[in-house]
Scaffold this active site. Structure first.
Site, PDB file in Angstrom:
ATOM      1  N   GLN A 190      40.750  59.311  43.119  1.00 13.93           N
ATOM      2  CA  GLN A 190      41.459  59.961  44.229  1.00 13.93           C
ATOM      3  C   GLN A 190      41.616  59.014  45.428  1.00 13.93           C
ATOM      4  O   GLN A 190      42.646  59.026  46.107  1.00 13.93           O
ATOM      5  CB  GLN A 190      40.797  61.288  44.624  1.00 13.93           C
ATOM      6  N   SER A 236      28.871  42.722  34.944  1.00 18.86           N
ATOM      7  CA  SER A 236      28.604  41.393  35.475  1.00 18.86           C
ATOM      8  C   SER A 236      27.884  40.539  34.420  1.00 18.86           C
ATOM      9  O   SER A 236      27.204  41.066  33.545  1.00 18.86           O
ATOM     10  CB  SER A 236      27.735  41.555  36.722  1.00 18.86           C
ATOM     11  N   GLN A 258      20.625  39.030  36.952  1.00 16.76           N
ATOM     12  CA  GLN A 258      21.859  39.553  36.377  1.00 16.76           C
ATOM     13  C   GLN A 258      21.586  40.882  35.672  1.00 16.76           C
ATOM     14  O   GLN A 258      22.319  41.859  35.842  1.00 16.76           O
ATOM     15  CB  GLN A 258      22.413  38.541  35.357  1.00 16.76           C
ATOM     16  N   HIS A 261      21.424  44.383  37.459  1.00 14.11           N
ATOM     17  CA  HIS A 261      22.624  45.016  38.021  1.00 14.11           C
ATOM     18  C   HIS A 261      22.946  46.320  37.319  1.00 14.11           C
ATOM     19  O   HIS A 261      23.329  47.298  37.947  1.00 14.11           O
ATOM     20  CB  HIS A 261      23.839  44.101  37.869  1.00 14.11           C
ATOM     21  N   GLU A 326      31.335  34.885  34.123  1.00 12.49           N
ATOM     22  CA  GLU A 326      31.592  35.167  35.532  1.00 12.49           C
ATOM     23  C   GLU A 326      30.820  34.147  36.393  1.00 12.49           C
ATOM     24  O   GLU A 326      31.374  33.561  37.312  1.00 12.49           O
ATOM     25  CB  GLU A 326      31.110  36.596  35.822  1.00 12.49           C
ATOM     26  N   HIS A 327      29.548  33.979  36.071  1.00 14.58           N
ATOM     27  CA  HIS A 327      28.691  33.029  36.789  1.00 14.58           C
ATOM     28  C   HIS A 327      28.134  32.017  35.800  1.00 14.58           C
ATOM     29  O   HIS A 327      27.721  32.390  34.704  1.00 14.58           O
ATOM     30  CB  HIS A 327      27.491  33.733  37.429  1.00 14.58           C
ATOM     31  N   ASP A 360      25.594  35.066  45.606  1.00 12.79           N
ATOM     32  CA  ASP A 360      25.872  36.499  45.745  1.00 12.79           C
ATOM     33  C   ASP A 360      25.912  36.919  47.211  1.00 12.79           C
ATOM     34  O   ASP A 360      26.576  37.891  47.563  1.00 12.79           O
ATOM     35  CB  ASP A 360      24.792  37.322  45.027  1.00 12.79           C
ATOM     36  N   GLU A 414      75.746  32.478  29.908  1.00 15.74           N
ATOM     37  CA  GLU A 414      74.966  33.717  29.840  1.00 15.74           C
ATOM     38  C   GLU A 414      75.862  34.947  29.961  1.00 15.74           C
ATOM     39  O   GLU A 414      75.364  36.074  29.988  1.00 15.74           O
ATOM     40  CB  GLU A 414      73.876  33.731  30.931  1.00 15.74           C
ATOM     41  N   HIS A 419      78.230  35.860  38.603  1.00 16.08           N
ATOM     42  CA  HIS A 419      77.353  34.756  38.997  1.00 16.08           C
ATOM     43  C   HIS A 419      78.164  33.463  39.097  1.00 16.08           C
ATOM     44  O   HIS A 419      78.063  32.715  40.070  1.00 16.08           O
ATOM     45  CB  HIS A 419      76.235  34.550  37.963  1.00 16.08           C
TER      46      HIS A 419
END
Lengths: 437, 437
Positions: A190, A236, A258, A261, A326-327, A360, A414, A419
């Site tokens: 929402q 992650s 890690q 998380h 990611e890391h 981080d 074309e 054009h």
């Protein structure tokens, strides 16, 4: 946890299944999210309040959607001076790095006499989604809001759910430090709908950034095109490449940072030293006993942890590139020489005294990074997410005489006659007015 | 065509509905596309061939999916030397502009002793979608493939549908000129699925770019996250800002060059001169009578054309920014001074002798541009679409002593103990080994 040795015959199959697992798509929530977005689009604030009461158990009215400046100030007053100072260290370093990222435009005139180039222009309005509940991270507020500010975005609107009315004061303090003054207590699909389509209270934005749960991710996917979005964040992950010269406990803590998380988080050690690998595995078990988030970290490590034993550090980098983490931590003597071969990673941490946790919070580069192996094609959040490029082209009669005919030929080929005429009618007019040209 | 004068009382309402119409989402094809993608993911080449037979009326087998070098060469031999030369003018200019776009990385060491920065790295593999049938544009092949090549992408795979087996030889010639050697005769959502998930014949790519119909767009939306995608292309549009000093026929041709693309295409003139507006409207009617694509251009102009009369050129730019057009022509005496105020446009064409058609073919900047008002947040295709950023952070003991404690404080505040320990255990170790630090 999977312990795989590259010398074992089953390694490639096991490693491939590990790669596939890291790309798994989340739950299918297309229908429910489409319905929420349609409600918000149709009924605006009324839908937003009803959905917030339903999902966050928080009765709301349109005039209560936004936090007042007094509420933000009151939240800030609850935060200790030490923490505000730490927030300031982080914010200052993030600002500084992202300022260094600001790109320059291009403008040049070429041999044909055409002047061409590209301008970078900030977006007008950006929406920041900040998760509430267990993942309400003030550091993420800084990481999302500061690059937008540095890029020059004028309006930042932030949405953060407050389940049962509860907000983390540090989240509001971070928003305040980052200069976000427009903050709404709504979340979920929402909130994404409100920022994308606008309601009476929440004006629409041009791009929505920030992590969220499966509903938020799907909502971003569905509003994409109507507004811009950042990457869709998955669990992650970290890959630690280590030789045996780092204290195994430190490597264990990096892996657990890690794992703590999220149960879906993925921590991987790659090392050429099998004995060291086992010492780290033992250290992980020891540390897990005392961690506050032991349930989450244990589940993550058990299900998604991996220890890969390779023949050399070079081979470790090859596997890391395939994992596209990611890391990526390079806990070795000469991290720079390994880094030179890294092709796919969101952020890289070089050296034994530079663990990912530094990045981080206080490193400076962004901690919003590509997950689920998307570092193959995606990048961390940056000022580039809040800028867009406008190219331009300028040329007079002479330039048109030089490059126009090729354009006419291609337009005809074309089948786009107008054009061709748009160019050739100008060339004809020039031929009439300057017969010698 | 809508002719609106900003001085009329109903202008704002009419203009707003025009804005809304330009953002309308296409048809809802989520279900059919999800089903096609699932089939391709499950049955690979077999599904691909079956779907191509169904949708393109072309019986295929896996070994016939790719064009052979001989087929490409034979197609190229059908193209006239003049056209090949025109293609080369275009390709050379596109290469040159996109080379100018190549960004530089960052690397610096700050006051705290941290070394940090960002590297740009090309993607490994990119898929190019090229529409077949009525919108088979060789120029788009150049515009999609060349930036990828310039960025350093090693593998380019191209998919182009060949309905009833028909291919435009110039499309293959353009692919050849752009260095694309891996070309498959498949299209639609099935081509997107093949490139995203891979089949036995078509290896998966990391990012898919290129325009397509509603099915292709929805397929890109659905595979987004698994691979990267470019913007989702809507109908093409142009806004022409003109004073009365340009020949009205030229302005009419520029508007029709947009209108002839597609019945949904949107051509808009904004001018401060009401009499000139009417002359252009009359010129459009005249030109429409003789154009080859008169049915398409007439429908587009009738349904989506707009002529907006304003009080000044500055006001014209304000409306153009709200329209956030894909293409913006500034056909005035001093285009640069207007351009300074342009915030939202994909590409801008400055001056009476620089119509958009030049940019479509031979300008140099990309003609793949943000449509449906997405220039508010999106940019044209560029080398940036084929590069990604990896940030990095390096620091030794001294740097950790300086910035580590703030990180520990924030990690504790977020309840992430292992994050805190990952830093504090290193600080503790340093305190023991170097007691004076």
């Amino acid at each position: 946890m999977k312990r795989l040795d590259i010398r074992d015959s089953g390694f490639e199959a096991e490693f491939s299944s590990l790669l596939a697992a890291r790309e798994e798509q989340g739950q299918e929530v297309h229908g429910p999210v489409a319905s929420i977005l349609a409600q918000v689009r149709k009924d605006g604030d009324t839908a937003l309040c009803a959905l917030t009461e339903k999902f966050d158990r928080l009765p709301l009215s349109a005039e209560k959607l936004a936090f007042t400046p007094q509420e933000v100030e009151a939240a800030r007053a609850q935060v200790s001076p030490d923490l505000l100072a730490a927030l300031d260290v982080a914010a200052t370093r993030i600002e500084s790095f992202h300022r260094a990222q600001l790109p320059e435009g291009i403008r040049y005139t070429d041999d044909a006499g055409m002047t061409l180039g590209m301008r970078w222009i900030p977006l007008d309005a950006v929406g920041l989604y900040v998760p509430g509940g267990k993942a309400a991270y003030p550091s993420s507020v800084l990481m999302n809001a500061i690059p937008a500010r540095v890029a020059g975005v004028e309006r930042l609107a932030m949405c953060v759910p407050t389940p049962d009315g509860i907000i983390n004061p540090l989240v509001l303090a971070a928003a305040h430090r980052a200069g976000v003054t427009e903050i709404y207590r709504v979340g979920g699909a929402q909130a994404v709908g409100a920022m994308a389509f606008g309601t009476k209270t929440i004006k629409p934005v041009d791009r929505i950034v920030g992590p969220g749960n499966a509903y938020v991710a799907e909502a971003k996917r569905q509003v994409f095109g109507h507004v811009g979005i950042d990457s869709i964040a998955g669990p992650s992950d970290v890959v630690v490449i280590a030789d045996s010269a780092t204290d195994p406990r430190l490597i264990a803590l990096d892996l657990l940072a890690q794992a703590e998380h999220d149960e879906l988080a993925q921590a991987t050690l790659i090392t050429p030293d099998a004995a060291f690998a086992d010492t780290v595995i033992a250290a992980v078990e020891t540390e897990l006993k005392t961690l506050t988030r032991t349930a989450i970290a244990s589940a993550s490590w058990a299900r998604n942890g991996a220890v890969l034993i390779v023949r050399s550090l070079e081979e470790a980098v090859t596997l890391a590139n395939r994992l596209a983490p990611e890391h990526l931590e390079l806990m070795v003597d000469d991290p720079e020489s390994l880094f030179a071969h890294v092709r796919h990673a969101g952020a890289v941490f070089l050296g034994r005294y530079c663990p990912e946790a530094v990045g981080d919070y206080v490193g400076g580069p962004n901690h919003v990074l590509p997950t689920s192996r998307t570092a193959r094609f995606a990048s961390g959040l940056s000022v580039f997410d809040f800028l867009k490029r406008t190219t331009f082209l300028a040329g007079g009669p002479d330039a048109l005489r030089r490059i126009g005919p090729a354009g006419v030929a291609l337009a005809h080929a074309e089948g786009l006659e107008a054009h061709a005429l748009s160019i050739s009618a100008r060339l004809d007019a020039l031929a009439k007015t300057t017969p010698n040209a």
